[in-house]
Motif scaffolding. Structure first.
Motif, mmCIF file in Angstrom:
data_model
loop_
_atom_site.group_PDB
_atom_site.id
_atom_site.type_symbol
_atom_site.label_atom_id
_atom_site.label_comp_id
_atom_site.label_asym_id
_atom_site.label_seq_id
_atom_site.Cartn_x
_atom_site.Cartn_y
_atom_site.Cartn_z
ATOM 1 N N SER A 189 43.166 38.712 44.191
ATOM 2 C CA SER A 189 42.600 38.515 42.741
ATOM 3 C C SER A 189 43.570 39.222 42.334
ATOM 4 O O SER A 189 43.833 38.630 40.724
ATOM 5 C CB SER A 189 41.220 38.994 42.456
ATOM 6 O OG SER A 189 39.727 37.764 43.550
ATOM 7 N N LYS A 190 43.014 40.165 42.304
ATOM 8 C CA LYS A 190 45.011 41.314 41.409
ATOM 9 C C LYS A 190 46.004 40.511 40.754
ATOM 10 O O LYS A 190 45.828 40.300 40.383
ATOM 11 C CB LYS A 190 44.559 42.345 41.359
ATOM 12 C CG LYS A 190 43.493 43.209 41.753
ATOM 13 C CD LYS A 190 42.941 44.505 42.688
ATOM 14 C CE LYS A 190 41.697 45.625 42.199
ATOM 15 N NZ LYS A 190 42.466 47.224 42.716
ATOM 16 N N THR A 191 46.222 39.747 42.471
ATOM 17 C CA THR A 191 47.477 39.900 42.229
ATOM 18 C C THR A 191 48.028 38.480 42.088
ATOM 19 O O THR A 191 48.886 38.027 40.841
ATOM 20 C CB THR A 191 47.962 39.588 43.504
ATOM 21 O OG1 THR A 191 48.412 40.451 44.465
ATOM 22 C CG2 THR A 191 49.461 39.202 43.884
ATOM 23 N N TYR A 192 46.654 37.288 41.940
ATOM 24 C CA TYR A 192 47.203 35.378 40.633
ATOM 25 C C TYR A 192 46.668 36.243 39.462
ATOM 26 O O TYR A 192 47.276 35.866 38.528
ATOM 27 C CB TYR A 192 45.178 35.578 41.599
ATOM 28 C CG TYR A 192 45.271 34.248 40.709
ATOM 29 C CD1 TYR A 192 45.788 32.673 41.990
ATOM 30 C CD2 TYR A 192 45.261 33.757 39.787
ATOM 31 C CE1 TYR A 192 45.541 31.703 41.422
ATOM 32 C CE2 TYR A 192 44.978 32.433 39.098
ATOM 33 C CZ TYR A 192 45.229 31.048 40.242
ATOM 34 O OH TYR A 192 44.907 29.859 39.725
ATOM 35 N N PHE A 193 46.221 37.126 39.164
ATOM 36 C CA PHE A 193 45.462 37.492 37.663
ATOM 37 C C PHE A 193 47.202 38.213 37.215
ATOM 38 O O PHE A 193 47.954 37.626 36.447
ATOM 39 C CB PHE A 193 44.691 38.054 37.211
ATOM 40 C CG PHE A 193 44.308 38.300 35.962
ATOM 41 C CD1 PHE A 193 43.677 37.428 35.127
ATOM 42 C CD2 PHE A 193 43.920 40.166 35.137
ATOM 43 C CE1 PHE A 193 43.872 37.463 33.766
ATOM 44 C CE2 PHE A 193 43.908 40.106 34.145
ATOM 45 C CZ PHE A 193 43.430 39.153 33.294
ATOM 46 N N ALA A 194 47.925 38.881 38.431
ATOM 47 C CA ALA A 194 48.943 39.828 38.116
ATOM 48 C C ALA A 194 50.397 38.516 37.596
ATOM 49 O O ALA A 194 50.430 38.780 36.892
ATOM 50 C CB ALA A 194 49.463 40.948 38.940
ATOM 51 N N ASN A 195 49.926 37.553 38.468
ATOM 52 C CA ASN A 195 50.972 36.290 38.395
ATOM 53 C C ASN A 195 50.919 35.621 36.720
ATOM 54 O O ASN A 195 51.749 35.288 35.881
ATOM 55 C CB ASN A 195 50.579 35.505 39.227
ATOM 56 C CG ASN A 195 51.211 36.147 40.907
ATOM 57 O OD1 ASN A 195 52.040 37.018 40.507
ATOM 58 N ND2 ASN A 195 50.995 35.862 41.302
ATOM 59 N N ASP B 244 36.563 46.125 38.250
ATOM 60 C CA ASP B 244 36.664 47.352 39.493
ATOM 61 C C ASP B 244 36.057 46.765 40.476
ATOM 62 O O ASP B 244 36.049 47.014 42.133
ATOM 63 C CB ASP B 244 35.657 48.284 39.127
ATOM 64 C CG ASP B 244 35.415 48.943 37.801
ATOM 65 O OD1 ASP B 244 36.786 49.648 37.091
ATOM 66 O OD2 ASP B 244 35.085 49.389 37.093
ATOM 67 N N TYR B 245 36.078 45.323 41.120
ATOM 68 C CA TYR B 245 34.989 44.825 41.853
ATOM 69 C C TYR B 245 36.434 43.438 42.213
ATOM 70 O O TYR B 245 36.006 42.482 43.171
ATOM 71 C CB TYR B 245 34.116 43.875 41.350
ATOM 72 C CG TYR B 245 33.039 45.041 41.163
ATOM 73 C CD1 TYR B 245 32.262 46.163 42.699
ATOM 74 C CD2 TYR B 245 33.194 45.992 40.047
ATOM 75 C CE1 TYR B 245 31.238 47.273 41.910
ATOM 76 C CE2 TYR B 245 31.890 46.642 40.321
ATOM 77 C CZ TYR B 245 31.039 47.049 40.517
ATOM 78 O OH TYR B 245 30.009 48.534 40.472
ATOM 79 N N LEU B 246 37.431 43.602 41.681
ATOM 80 C CA LEU B 246 38.912 42.179 41.852
ATOM 81 C C LEU B 246 39.391 42.928 43.370
ATOM 82 O O LEU B 246 39.517 43.898 43.127
ATOM 83 C CB LEU B 246 39.158 42.108 40.570
ATOM 84 C CG LEU B 246 39.270 41.200 39.683
ATOM 85 C CD1 LEU B 246 40.405 41.524 38.606
ATOM 86 C CD2 LEU B 246 38.599 40.875 39.490
ATOM 87 N N ASN B 247 39.091 42.417 44.348
ATOM 88 C CA ASN B 247 39.588 42.731 45.663
ATOM 89 C C ASN B 247 41.749 42.143 45.167
ATOM 90 O O ASN B 247 42.076 41.980 44.663
ATOM 91 C CB ASN B 247 39.603 41.793 47.045
ATOM 92 C CG ASN B 247 39.930 39.822 46.586
ATOM 93 O OD1 ASN B 247 40.322 39.675 45.844
ATOM 94 N ND2 ASN B 247 38.786 39.573 47.352
ATOM 95 N N GLU B 248 42.525 42.798 46.659
ATOM 96 C CA GLU B 248 43.459 42.412 46.452
ATOM 97 C C GLU B 248 44.124 40.591 45.984
ATOM 98 O O GLU B 248 45.320 40.828 45.202
ATOM 99 C CB GLU B 248 43.907 43.190 47.159
ATOM 100 C CG GLU B 248 43.830 44.228 47.742
ATOM 101 C CD GLU B 248 44.868 45.136 46.506
ATOM 102 O OE1 GLU B 248 45.660 44.685 45.654
ATOM 103 O OE2 GLU B 248 43.982 46.119 46.063
#
Length: 419
Positions: free
Chosen positions: A231-237, A225-229
């Motif tokens: 970080s979310k993109t990195y993890f999605a990749n 719930d605290y990941l910025n965009e």
């Protein structure tokens, strides 16, 4: 009688063969991924681990073997491998090497003073990997693929890869603030370690073994719930690469790495067998780290790595009933009759061994029957009997122990028989 120190083990010859096979396979696997071996000292400056592992960790506070040397310097037997590898990377200016990222692996003894239990030793052997110099989801996926490849190559099937993102530095900062706010009203109900970590490393409270069932931990804020965009993109990749590689994984928002320098990808490999009743289910752990090199006065570089103990790998293999197929035999056992034959056998053994033949003889002055039993115990493929007559005639019978078939050859041709 002087006994072995508590929490250590003697690895006797029959078991050592398993270790040698495992280590040989690991070396070969690392060649496939273009990782190079690094060997660092078994002891380092205590400050390396205090800074590199973290003052607030159990490892530094409770488990390290630390002593003063004759120069009154504080020295510690290494409790883990990452800090030493990073120290070497910095000291040897590996960031300047033409091939980047720098891909390294290590294998050697580590030391932690912890409670003895199955699968945990105060001296244990840790294999680990570090890829330093690139912040790229593809290399995160490569490291995760390597972890799975290693364990699957030994025949293990009941495996579960658990992953999470703990975000970049900004995401972690916001998350830590949320954890402090969440735990402050009830921190008095927690153990002393958790109380001391509230303002220094609140994520470590989530790992607490004493209070793991406390309602506040169960209801704690989730890092997702605290990941910025970014970080979310990195993890999605990272996940996209894993999907493309057909590597199954489970996301777990409770999986965190408590050290300050960990960022983005965190993971554990676990035994996923409902019939397994072992005390230890986690086989391997790792993650991406930013800030560790700077913490040790190095350049602003990032890395990712993992580590596991050979002891736990052996436990998992035993639990699954996997036979490593260790070879345990001789090519030839020489049975002798008489002093002249015994003297000749000593010379012959030396010649055979220099030509790559695994060979041995009796040194206990056993009778022929006892020597043949020794050949059986050593699982020799062939035996020869040498006495006065064989020496005089320059002929011997080479017996294949499994089939019982024999072949007569010239004694002087025995080396050629095995080549």
């Amino acid at each position: 009688m002087i006994n072995i120190p508590r929490g250590t083990q003697d690895i006797l010859p029959e078991e050592t063969k398993k270790w040698q096979l495992i280590e040989a396979k690991l070396h070969e696997l690392m060649k496939l991924y273009n990782y190079q071996e690094i060997r660092t000292p078994i002891f380092e400056s205590t400050d390396l681990f205090a800074r590199g592992v973290g003052d607030s960790t159990d490892v530094v506070q409770k488990e390290m073997y630390t002593f003063k040397d004759k120069g009154d310097r504080s020295i510690t037997l290494r409790p883990e491998g990452t800090a030493a590898v990073v120290r070497s990377y910095i000291e040897n200016k590996m960031q300047g090497l033409p091939n980047q990222p720098v891909k390294l692996y290590y294998n050697g003894p580590m030391f932690r003073y912890e409670r003895k239990q199955r699968g945990r030793y105060r001296q244990f052997t840790q294999f680990g990997v570090e890829a330093i110099g690139a912040e790229n989801p593809a290399i995160d996926a490569e490291v995760l693929a390597m972890v799975m490849h290693i364990y699957q190559s030994f025949g293990l099937k009941h495996l579960k890869l658990v992953i999470n993102s703990i975000g970049d530095i900004d995401s972690r900062k916001e998350y830590n603030e949320a954890l402090v706010k969440h735990f402050e009203p009830v921190i008095g109900e927690f153990c002393s370690d958790c109380q001391s970590r509230l303002h220094t490393n609140p994520m470590r409270i989530l790992d607490c073994k004493v209070d793991q069932n406390h309602e506040a931990i169960q209801n704690a804020p989730k890092i997702n719930d605290y990941l910025n965009e970014e970080s979310k993109t990195y993890f999605a990749n990272v996940k996209q690469y894993l999907d493309e590689l057909d590597i199954p994984y489970v996301e777990d928002s409770n999986l965190v790495r408590g050290l300050d320098y960990y960022t983005h990808t965190a993971f554990e490999l676990m035994i996923d067998n409902p019939d397994y009743d072992g005390a230890i289910t986690t086989l391997c752990g790792g993650g991406r780290y930013n800030g560790l090199l700077e913490l040790l006065d190095g350049p602003s570089e990032t890395g990712i790595g993992f580590a596991f103990s050979i002891e736990r790998l052996l436990m998992a293999l035993e639990e699954e009933g996997i036979d490593l197929g260790v070879e345990n035999n001789l090519d030839l056992f020489i049975v002798t009759m008489g002093e002249e034959a015994d003297d000749y056998a000593v010379q012959l053994l030396n010649k055979l061994r220099h030509n790559g033949v695994k060979a041995d003889k009796d040194y206990m002055e056993r009778k022929i029957k006892g020597q043949m039993k020794q050949a059986d115990r050593l699982k020799a493929r062939y035996t020869v009997v040498i006495g006065d007559q064989e020496l005089e005639n320059n002929q011997i019978n080479v017996k294949h122990m499994e089939s019982g078939n024999s072949e007569t050859i010239r004694l002087s041709e025995i080396v050629n028989f095995f080549n």
